[in-house]
Structures are given as structure tokens and as C-alpha cells.
Design an enzyme around this catalytic site. Structure first.
Site, mmCIF file in Angstrom:
data_model
loop_
_atom_site.group_PDB
_atom_site.id
_atom_site.type_symbol
_atom_site.label_atom_id
_atom_site.label_comp_id
_atom_site.label_asym_id
_atom_site.label_seq_id
_atom_site.Cartn_x
_atom_site.Cartn_y
_atom_site.Cartn_z
ATOM 1 C CB ALA A 77 -0.907 -0.004 1.321
ATOM 2 C CD GLU A 93 3.604 3.057 -2.685
ATOM 3 O OE1 GLU A 93 4.138 2.338 -2.086
ATOM 4 O OE2 GLU A 93 4.062 4.445 -2.567
ATOM 5 C CD GLU A 139 16.218 8.547 1.875
ATOM 6 O OE1 GLU A 139 15.828 9.661 2.682
ATOM 7 O OE2 GLU A 139 17.081 8.429 1.010
#
Length: 181
Positions: A77, A93, A139
Site C-alpha cells: 500500500a 507501490e 529509503e
């Protein structure tokens, strides 16, 4: 005859503007003529993906969720970027979090997560015909991909390892779809 339950906003005060959400307090006029305060969270919306492998296993990600102070299993998600199409977000995603690319993705439904105080909407997609690639999470995302059969996924709901609404909804949708034949 339909009764008008709408509330008219008299004033709105922004309390917080963050990177993702905005929090405000609205003063509203109720249908009975009285005033009330409403604490509201504005969210840009999100997507979630029920991704099924060719082996008929659901792809989940295990990640730590700070509001819960625990690690949970959930479907891939992510948040919609400003002006982003939900389908494009779902494709992005899924690839970022799992490495999978779907050649077929369809919207199952859309739903509001907590309409009592937030306007966040989640677009739930189903991804089929997957090809595995390399995951490239953001990240600040630390995730592990997990593949489960339907029975294993249902068991994870029972044991409390799967506890978020979007994932439970996706797993139950998968179960209903399978039971239809």
C-alpha cells in the site's frame, strides 16, 4: 421523506500542516441549529493491492508501524502523490515494495478508513499475472515480502498478526471470490 443531516461549516482553524496530513478544527452548525466542534484529518488518499502469485498466494509485506508500536503483516500500500492517478500509484507501490509487476490490475473497491474524523480514501486493487522483479522500497521503508496461501492468511487474521482493515478486507474478498468459483 429524506431528512437533511448535513452540517454547515461556520469556521475552520488549521492546527497542523504536515508532510502527509493536515489537522483542523471546524465549527459547524448542526441540523438542530446548535453549534459543535469537529476535529478533522485531511489525507491525500492511498492505494492498496491484493496481489496474487501464479501459485495462488497473497503477497504481503511485514513492516513496523510506529502508531501501533509493532510489526504487522499487510498488503502492499502507499500514499497517493499530488495529482497521481490511483492505478498508477498501485502499479508503482507494488513494484517498489515487492518488486512484482502486474500485467493485469483492476480496482476492487474504494473506501474511507475512518470517516468519523478523517477523509482518507483507499483504492483497493487486485493484481494478477505477476512477474517478479527487484523491490526498491523508499529509503525510510524497511520491509520483508511474505507469501501466504488463503488458509495461512486467514489463520494470520485469527492469530492477530494481520490486524489492519485494508488487509483483512482484501483477504476476505479473496476468500469470497474463491468461494464463488
Amino acid at each position: 421523506m429524506y431528512f437533511d443531516y448535513s452540517e454547515k461549516t461556520i469556521s475552520s482553524e488549521k492546527i497542523y500542516q504536515g508532510k502527509i496530513i493536515q489537522v483542523k478544527v471546524d465549527t459547524v452548525l448542526l441540523p438542530n441549529g446548535k453549534e459543535a466542534k469537529r476535529e478533522l484529518v485531511n489525507h491525500p488518499g492511498a492505494i492498496a493491492v491484493l496481489a496474487l502469485t501464479p501459485e495462488d498466494k497473497i503477497i504481503l509485506v511485514r513492516q513496523y508501524r510506529k502508531p501501533l508500536e509493532k510489526t504487522i503483516l499487510e498488503i502492499p500500500a502507499g500514499k497517493l502523490e499530488k495529482g497521481e492517478n490511483p492505478l498508477d500509484c498501485a502499479i508503482r507501490e507494488l513494484k517498489e515494495e515487492t518488486g512484482y509487476i502486474a500485467s493485469n490490475m483492476t480496482q476492487i473497491t474504494k473506501f474511507y478508513t475512518s470517516p468519523g474524523f478523517a477523509d482518507e480514501i483507499i483504492y483497493l486493487y487486485k493484481a494478477n499475472s505477476l512477474q517478479q522483479g527487484e523491490a526498491k522500497p523508499d529509503e525510510d521503508e524497511f520491509i520483508e515480502t511474505v507469501e501466504l496461501s488463503l488458509d495461512e492468511a486467514l489463520e494470520r487474521i485469527e492469530t492477530g498478526e494481520v490486524i489492519d482493515a485494508k488487509t483483512i478486507m482484501a483477504i476476505y474478498y479473496w476468500q469470497l471470490e474463491r468461494n464463488k468459483g
